[in-house]
Design an enzyme around this catalytic site. Structure first.
Site, PDB file in Angstrom:
ATOM      1  CD  GLU A  30      -2.290  -1.578   2.580  1.00  0.00           C
ATOM      2  OE1 GLU A  30      -1.962  -0.886   3.487  1.00  0.00           O
ATOM      3  OE2 GLU A  30      -3.207  -2.410   2.728  1.00  0.00           O
ATOM      4  CG  LEU A  69      -6.255   1.362   1.321  1.00  0.00           C
ATOM      5  CD1 LEU A  69      -6.648   2.210   2.088  1.00  0.00           C
ATOM      6  CD2 LEU A  69      -4.594   1.059   1.431  1.00  0.00           C
ATOM      7  CB  SER A  70      -7.469  -5.436   0.047  1.00  0.00           C
ATOM      8  OG  SER A  70      -8.023  -6.921   0.405  1.00  0.00           O
ATOM      9  CD  GLU A  71      -3.870  -4.609   5.321  1.00  0.00           C
ATOM     10  OE1 GLU A  71      -5.293  -4.884   5.186  1.00  0.00           O
ATOM     11  OE2 GLU A  71      -3.671  -3.368   5.514  1.00  0.00           O
ATOM     12  CG  PHE A  94       1.899  -0.123  11.011  1.00  0.00           C
ATOM     13  CD1 PHE A  94       2.828   0.556  11.811  1.00  0.00           C
ATOM     14  CD2 PHE A  94       1.180   0.766  10.107  1.00  0.00           C
ATOM     15  CE1 PHE A  94       3.010   1.917  11.705  1.00  0.00           C
ATOM     16  CE2 PHE A  94       1.316   2.213  10.106  1.00  0.00           C
ATOM     17  CZ  PHE A  94       2.351   2.797  10.925  1.00  0.00           C
ATOM     18  CG  ASP A  96       0.869  -3.497  14.699  1.00  0.00           C
ATOM     19  OD1 ASP A  96       0.768  -3.567  16.034  1.00  0.00           O
ATOM     20  OD2 ASP A  96       1.980  -3.284  13.997  1.00  0.00           O
ATOM     21  CG  HIS A 140      -1.098   1.756  13.743  1.00  0.00           C
ATOM     22  ND1 HIS A 140      -2.345   1.944  14.337  1.00  0.00           N
ATOM     23  CD2 HIS A 140      -1.377   1.491  12.653  1.00  0.00           C
ATOM     24  CE1 HIS A 140      -3.232   2.127  13.595  1.00  0.00           C
ATOM     25  NE2 HIS A 140      -2.773   1.601  12.680  1.00  0.00           N
TER      26      HIS A 140
END
Lengths: 335, 368
Positions: A30, A69-71, A94, A96, A140
């Protein structure tokens, strides 16, 4: 020729050199495009903290892929691309955020080689930021290294300095197994002498940034610096501390840890992670199991408490193990 | 300061040294010492060595504590004649002001690079005397192998120490990996830096390169000083060469590095780390293999330079550790007909490091 480079720039250089050397290396994530010299927004990013800045200008949008934005989608795509012959380096920003793509990593990437009888390989690197002290709050700021280390099939790396970051990232990219590459955000600005050429550091080889004979401190990432600070304070009290920097958590260099504890007889394991099932707990368990007779005192773990990372700066500073806490633990060992 | 009270301070060995640790005092208070006597052992991140007395007298006070790290120039001991009263020493210590810590900016970057036909070559430059010395390291070494020598001689000479191709931070590859090809690199280095002629100082393979350079261009080489040099016989410890190339971890390489020294304790963790850092650069193992397969083909030195070098008439000093386990000291003995030969007892292959004081005196004597 001291060629001082920040850890952020050393990571950028490792990506650059490997992309130049091997056309199958791609990066995705991203906001990782940026720094191409274009106008406005296109030039603004290059990673949220600028780690991948400028790479799109050199390698183009086919190899520097700015993702939605889609891990779960792009980490899955990276794992699949790795299984099909590319060497993707996916930035999770991150680490996280790994929660939404656990299946892709834990159940797919980490298992392919095993499930396909050794015939599949998954040379993917998932890199991103770890650790606290950045005032970035509970979602984060975590040190989730123990979670990744627990999974067979994943290799876990957490460098403490710019030199190691470059060599370990190049090794990670060339490695044929999935690697979780943990970058402490508060070390991005730390400087070290970094050769301009490509080089590698093998996995499973701890470093000893300070030799000593009274107490062994085992640490990794930012905690190496806290341990060194504690060692400096303690040297004025005639306490000679050895600091072991693990560099990679999976595989872990137990030989070097045990060799050190056999010399000193005392062990303090420092970890920025939460205490339960932490790397510190793992190190202490392993030393107790394999070198119990070398121990002259009960090993001590210095970790974050079992709570989320606080947002308020006062509490966050208390949360992360400090040099003072480490030094106190060492003093108690010797009493 | 009273000139009857002499200070012993933490030395500065090489430009990068900022501090050192006292590992052992070799004298105690009250001992009478002469110039050159070893006073204390000091360990730096690069190497361990002894601090020698530069003044004669009685060791009146020992201030530096064992296992403690002190910055360079820290007062470690006081030497004075027995006749100097204690009160005078106490008064000196009471009024003693530690020297200011040097700012980092004062440390000039001594390293530069120059682009030659073979590629980019890194070198270090020290001093600015009329006479020029060029230091050439051996197989697997780099310009920092000469730290004790370059720092000890920089007040008298213009000194260049380079990383050969395939080594240090120079290009990893060769146009020609033979002694002749390496001699061409030295000559092109001299051309690029407008050095008309120079005294060459070489270690091991670097000694053979120095001799080869003299053979190829005798007008440009004023003298050769060689330590544990190759080029004088056939023997080479090929197990060391292969072990150095093949080892990729601290545990593997340490026993090989210990063979370099008479005192294996000189192999520090920092030394091993530095060598591994070098060996892990891309293309280094392949470059070293290519070089070894050319210069030490079939486990023997490929070239004996005695006759050709002798014919040049260029003066040479050959210094060899009596206990050299890499190239036997007998090789340097064989050079007695044309060179000044010094065999140093209790010394291994790294004579220029292990016996730096003697080494520097011999280099200076040959270059004058």
């Amino acid at each position: 020729m001291a060629r001082n480079l920040s850890m952020k720039d050393a990571i950028n250089e490792a990506l650059d050199l490997e992309m130049r050397r091997d056309p199958t290396v791609i990066i995705m994530g991203e906001d990782i495009a940026g720094g191409a010299g274009a106008q406005g927004e296109e030039d603004a990013w290059g990673g949220v903290l600028g780690v991948t800045k400028g790479l799109i200008g050199k390698y183009g949008a086919n190899r520097v892929m700015d993702t939605p934005l889609s891990e779960s989608a792009y980490i899955g795509a990276a794992v699949g691309a790795a299984a099909c012959g590319l060497r993707p380096v996916a930035e999770l920003m991150f680490l996280d955020f790994m929660g939404v793509c656990f299946d892709q990593i834990f159940n797919q990437a980490a298992k392919f080689k095993y499930m396909f009888g050794g015939k599949a390989q998954t040379p993917v690197v998932i890199r991103g930021m770890v650790g606290g002290g950045f005032r970035a709050a509970a979602q984060h700021s975590q040190m989730l290294t123990p979670l990744f280390t627990h999974i067979p099939g994943l290799k876990v790396v957490c460098p403490s300095n710019a030199y190691d970051a470059k060599g370990l990232l190049i090794q990670s990219i060339r490695d044929n197994d999935p690697v979780i590459f943990c970058e402490h955000k508060n070390l991005y600005a730390s400087m070290a002498d970094v050769p301009a050429e490509s080089y590698t550091i093998p996995f499973g080889e701890a470093a000893i940034p300070r030799e000593g004979k009274h107490v062994t401190i085992v640490a990794y990432g930012l905690m190496v610096h806290r341990a060194l600070e504690a060692a400096e304070t303690l040297s004025k009290e005639k306490i000679d501390v050895e600091v072991v920097d693990l560099r990679t958590l999976s595989p872990i260099d137990l030989d070097t840890i045990i060799e050190s504890v056999e010399k000193t007889g005392h062990l303090v394991a420092v970890d920025e992670a939460n205490p339960r099932c932490s790397i510190a707990a793992d190190v202490i368990a392993s030393v107790t199991e394999h070198a119990f007779k070398a121990l002259k005192s009960a090993p001590k773990a210095i970790t974050a408490p079992h709570t989320p990372v606080p947002f308020t700066p006062v509490l966050e500073d208390l949360y992360i193990p400090s040099a003072e806490r480490i030094a106190d633990a060492v003093r108690k060992q010797l009493k | 300061m009273s000139d009857t009270i002499k200070q012993v301070v933490m030395p500065k060995w090489g430009l990068s040294m900022k501090e050192g640790k006292i590992t052992k005092w070799l004298v105690s208070e009250g001992a009478t010492v002469s110039v050159g006597d070893e006073l204390t052992e000091v360990e730096t991140e690069k190497i361990a060595s002894a601090v020698e007395a530069t003044d004669a007298g009685v060791v009146r006070r020992i201030l530096g504590e064992v296992d403690t790290i002190y910055p360079v120039k820290t007062l470690l001991a006081i030497i004075a004649d027995a006749s100097v009263p204690d009160s005078e020493i106490d008064a000196f210590l009471a009024s003693y002001v530690p020297p200011a810590v040097e700012e980092d900016e004062e440390v000039v970057d001594i390293y530069s690079t120059v682009t030659l036909p073979v590629g980019e070559i890194r070198y270090a430059k020290y001093g600015s005397g009329d006479k020029t010395l060029i230091f050439i390291h051996g197989f697997g070494g780099d310009c920092d192998n000469w730290l004790f020598n370059t720092s000890g001689l920089a007040d008298q000479f213009s000194i260049y120490a380079l990383d050969l191709p395939g080594h240090g931070r120079s290009v990893k590859g060769f146009n020609d990996a033979s002694l002749s090809g390496m001699a061409d690199v030295i000559l092109s280095f001299m051309d690029a830096l407008s050095i008309d002629s120079a005294n060459l100082i070489g270690h091991s393979m670097g000694g053979a390169i120095s001799m080869k350079t003299a053979i190829k261009a005798p007008k440009r080489v004023k003298s050769v000083t060689a330590f544990g040099t190759a080029g004088l016989g056939a023997d080479i410890n090929i197990d060391y060469i292969n072990g150095f190339i093949g080892s990729d971890s601290r545990r593997e390489i340490k026993p090989f590095l210990e063979e370099l020294f008479f005192d294996a304790g000189l192999v520090s963790r920092q030394m091993i780390d530095d060598i591994l850092k070098y060996k892990r650069l891309d293309h280094v193992p392949e470059s070293l293999r290519e070089l070894a397969d050319t210069v030490f083909k079939g486990g023997k030195q490929s070239e004996n330079l005695i006759d050709a070098f002798k014919a040049t008439g260029i003066p040479m000093t050959a210094i060899h550790g009596a206990d050299d386990k890499i190239i036997p000291a007998a090789h340097s003995e064989a050079a007695k007909s044309f060179a000044k030969v010094e065999i140093l007892a209790g010394t291994g292959h790294m004579a220029q490091m292990e016996k730096s004081k003697e080494a520097n005196a011999l280099i200076a004597a040959q270059a004058k």
